[in-house]
Write an enzyme that holds these catalytic residues in place. Structure first.
Site, PDB file in Angstrom:
ATOM      1  CB  ALA A  74      42.999  16.317  20.400  1.00 53.17           C
ATOM      2  CE1 TYR A 105      36.952   3.104  12.967  1.00 47.56           C
ATOM      3  CE2 TYR A 105      35.999   0.983  13.573  1.00 47.56           C
ATOM      4  CZ  TYR A 105      36.604   2.176  13.935  1.00 47.56           C
ATOM      5  OH  TYR A 105      36.857   2.437  15.262  1.00 47.56           O
TER       6      TYR A 105
HETATM    7  P1  NDP Z   1      35.259  10.799  17.137  1.00 53.05           P
HETATM    8  O1  NDP Z   1      34.572  10.769  15.825  1.00 53.05           O
HETATM    9  O2  NDP Z   1      34.607  11.468  18.285  1.00 53.05           O
HETATM   10  O3  NDP Z   1      36.715  11.397  16.988  1.00 53.05           O
HETATM   11  C1  NDP Z   1      37.462  11.201  15.842  1.00 53.05           C
HETATM   12  C2  NDP Z   1      38.413  12.352  15.685  1.00 53.05           C
HETATM   13  O4  NDP Z   1      39.153  12.147  14.469  1.00 53.05           O
HETATM   14  C3  NDP Z   1      37.735  13.705  15.557  1.00 53.05           C
HETATM   15  O5  NDP Z   1      38.480  14.636  16.313  1.00 53.05           O
HETATM   16  C4  NDP Z   1      37.841  14.011  14.081  1.00 53.05           C
HETATM   17  O6  NDP Z   1      37.914  15.384  13.774  1.00 53.05           O
HETATM   18  C5  NDP Z   1      39.170  13.362  13.764  1.00 53.05           C
HETATM   19  N1  NDP Z   1      39.368  13.170  12.333  1.00 53.05           N
HETATM   20  C6  NDP Z   1      38.567  12.538  11.446  1.00 53.05           C
HETATM   21  N2  NDP Z   1      39.065  12.654  10.209  1.00 53.05           N
HETATM   22  C7  NDP Z   1      40.217  13.368  10.312  1.00 53.05           C
HETATM   23  C8  NDP Z   1      41.156  13.846   9.376  1.00 53.05           C
HETATM   24  N3  NDP Z   1      41.026  13.625   8.060  1.00 53.05           N
HETATM   25  N4  NDP Z   1      42.214  14.556   9.833  1.00 53.05           N
HETATM   26  C9  NDP Z   1      42.351  14.824  11.152  1.00 53.05           C
HETATM   27  N5  NDP Z   1      41.466  14.424  12.074  1.00 53.05           N
HETATM   28  C10 NDP Z   1      40.404  13.709  11.654  1.00 53.05           C
HETATM   29  O7  NDP Z   1      35.524   9.254  17.471  1.00 53.05           O
HETATM   30  P2  NDP Z   1      36.173   8.501  18.726  1.00 53.05           P
HETATM   31  O8  NDP Z   1      36.656   9.463  19.726  1.00 53.05           O
HETATM   32  O9  NDP Z   1      35.238   7.448  19.126  1.00 53.05           O
HETATM   33  O10 NDP Z   1      37.407   7.770  18.023  1.00 53.05           O
HETATM   34  C11 NDP Z   1      38.733   7.960  18.429  1.00 53.05           C
HETATM   35  C12 NDP Z   1      39.497   6.661  18.265  1.00 53.05           C
HETATM   36  O11 NDP Z   1      38.950   5.652  19.094  1.00 53.05           O
HETATM   37  C13 NDP Z   1      39.491   6.103  16.852  1.00 53.05           C
HETATM   38  O12 NDP Z   1      40.781   5.625  16.536  1.00 53.05           O
HETATM   39  C14 NDP Z   1      38.528   4.926  16.950  1.00 53.05           C
HETATM   40  O13 NDP Z   1      38.818   3.929  16.011  1.00 53.05           O
HETATM   41  C15 NDP Z   1      38.811   4.467  18.351  1.00 53.05           C
HETATM   42  N6  NDP Z   1      37.782   3.653  18.961  1.00 53.05           N
HETATM   43  C16 NDP Z   1      36.548   4.152  19.239  1.00 53.05           C
HETATM   44  C17 NDP Z   1      35.606   3.329  19.827  1.00 53.05           C
HETATM   45  C18 NDP Z   1      34.248   3.826  20.149  1.00 53.05           C
HETATM   46  O14 NDP Z   1      33.456   3.027  20.638  1.00 53.05           O
HETATM   47  N7  NDP Z   1      33.921   5.090  19.909  1.00 53.05           N
HETATM   48  C19 NDP Z   1      35.902   1.940  20.166  1.00 53.05           C
HETATM   49  C20 NDP Z   1      37.235   1.535  19.831  1.00 53.05           C
HETATM   50  C21 NDP Z   1      38.125   2.372  19.262  1.00 53.05           C
HETATM   51  P3  NDP Z   1      36.600  16.334  13.674  1.00 53.05           P
HETATM   52  O15 NDP Z   1      36.293  16.700  15.103  1.00 53.05           O
HETATM   53  O16 NDP Z   1      37.097  17.482  12.877  1.00 53.05           O
HETATM   54  O17 NDP Z   1      35.521  15.536  13.029  1.00 53.05           O
END
Ligand code: NDP
Length: 315
Positions: A10, A190
């Site tokens: 989040a 992924y």
């Molecule tokens: P972001 O990269 O903005 O967010 C991903 C989040 O996951 C970040 O808060 C990140 O933390 C966290 N994260 C990554 N690795 C870990 C870990 N090891 N432990 C805990 N937290 C972790 O991407 P999105 O908001 O786009 O993605 C969110 C979801 O939406 C995902 O499931 C993605 O597959 C899905 N999605 C996204 C799409 C898009 O177009 N963007 C389309 C379809 C699905 P940190 O801030 O510390 O890096």
């Protein structure tokens, strides 16, 4: 009383936008499961979230110990767990070499699927003991794992094969780092992990919906081309991807709008159906979407469940 929603990842993108959308209703408290505490707290403040509307708890999905500790810490808050959202993800499309979680799993599947699998299994009993009227476990999916769509057909396509790499531990030591046993490909890993997310949601539904009354759901929020998910992509891609999605595919959705969509799956009284994969049409109305053949294969879901249980130490 307020509902309490646990949201992983989040600290940015969709997870943050969803946390904000829920907090703003005044009806939800959000437990933000994040690997970087400082980043998460800055992000929540910058988003203008009321400090009483959220609690940040450390969670690194790349470590099963951290997942178990997170569950303990959440229980110590003595708040009910009414909804769990498995949202965090890593995407490494340009990686030449695989990287690994603390437990030795290839990173994308380790974080996106296995870490969440353990988390969801552990928190199911907490959901069960909540007295909230509509308890939900949501696992964020993606169109990229749906080979029945145009976007899902961009190579490399998701394919779990017979799961031999996963069964071997996905560690590159005596087994492949890819679920299907193939050569490392970050973009495919992924997509495979997202198919696992969608299969897991359905298997949860089959095993636990009747017994627990919990609603299990997945969703494709739209293409949120501006999030950090694409941070590891080449700069030219990052420059061109948002306008491409806006004007060519027209699948583009802002972080705010995507956050509202996921918040809807968390809280809308009409979205209680379990085992469903939600999507939205051009007018932002939700509908039940079809999954690809592989992402709805019940035998594969069962096999994936059983292998995953072993890998995370639940069986
Ligand atoms: P972001 O990269 O903005 O967010 C991903 C989040 O996951 C970040 O808060 C990140 O933390 C966290 N994260 C990554 N690795 C870990 C870990 N090891 N432990 C805990 N937290 C972790 O991407 P999105 O908001 O786009 O993605 C969110 C979801 O939406 C995902 O499931 C993605 O597959 C899905 N999605 C996204 C799409 C898009 O177009 N963007 C389309 C379809 C699905 P940190 O801030 O510390 O890096």
């Amino acid at each position: 009383r307020k509902g309490t929603a646990v949201i992983t990842g989040a600290s940015s993108g969709l997870g943050l936008a969803t946390a904000k959308a829920l907090a703003e209703t005044g009806k939800w408290h959000v437990i933000m499961g994040c690997r970087d505490f400082l980043k998460a707290s800055r992000a929540a403040k910058a988003a203008g979230m009321d400090k009483d509307s959220y609690t940040i708890v450390h969670l690194d999905l790349a470590s099963l110990d951290s997942v178990r500790q997170f569950v303990k810490n959440v229980r110590q808050l003595e708040m009910p767990v009414d909804v769990v959202v498995c949202n965090a993800a890593v995407y490494q499309p340009t990686a030449k070499e695989p990287s690994f979680t603390a437990d030795g799993f290839e990173m994308s599947v380790g974080v996106n699927h296995l870490g969440h699998f353990l988390l969801a299994r552990e928190l199911l009993s907490d959901l069960q003991s909540s007295d909230y009227p509509s308890k939900r476990l949501i696992i964020v999916g993606s169109i990229t794992g749906n080979t029945n769509t145009l976007a899902g057909n961009v190579p490399p396509k998701a394919n779990l094969g017979d799961l031999r790499g996963l069964a071997g531990g996905l560690n590159g030591v005596g087994s492949s780092v890819m679920i299907d046993g193939g050569e490392f490909d970050g973009a495919k890993a992924y997509k495979d992990s997202k198919v696992c997310n969608m299969l897991t949601m359905q298997e949860f539904h089959r095993r636990y919906h009747e017994e627990t009354g919990v609603t299990f759901a997945s969703l494709y929020p739209g293409c949120i081309a501006t999030t950090g998910l694409f941070r590891e992509h080449i700069p030219l891609f990052r420059l061109l991807f948002p306008p491409f999605q806006k004007y060519i595919t027209k699948g583009y959705v802002s972080e705010e709008e995507a956050g509202k969509r996921l918040a809807q799956v968390v809280s809308d009284p009409s979205l209680t159906k379990s085992g469903v994969y939600w999507s939205w049409n051009k007018n932002s109305a939700s509908f039940e979407n079809q999954l690809s053949e592989e992402a709805s294969d019940a035998d594969k879901a069962k096999k994936l469940w059983e292998i995953s249980e072993k890998l995370v130490g639940l069986a």
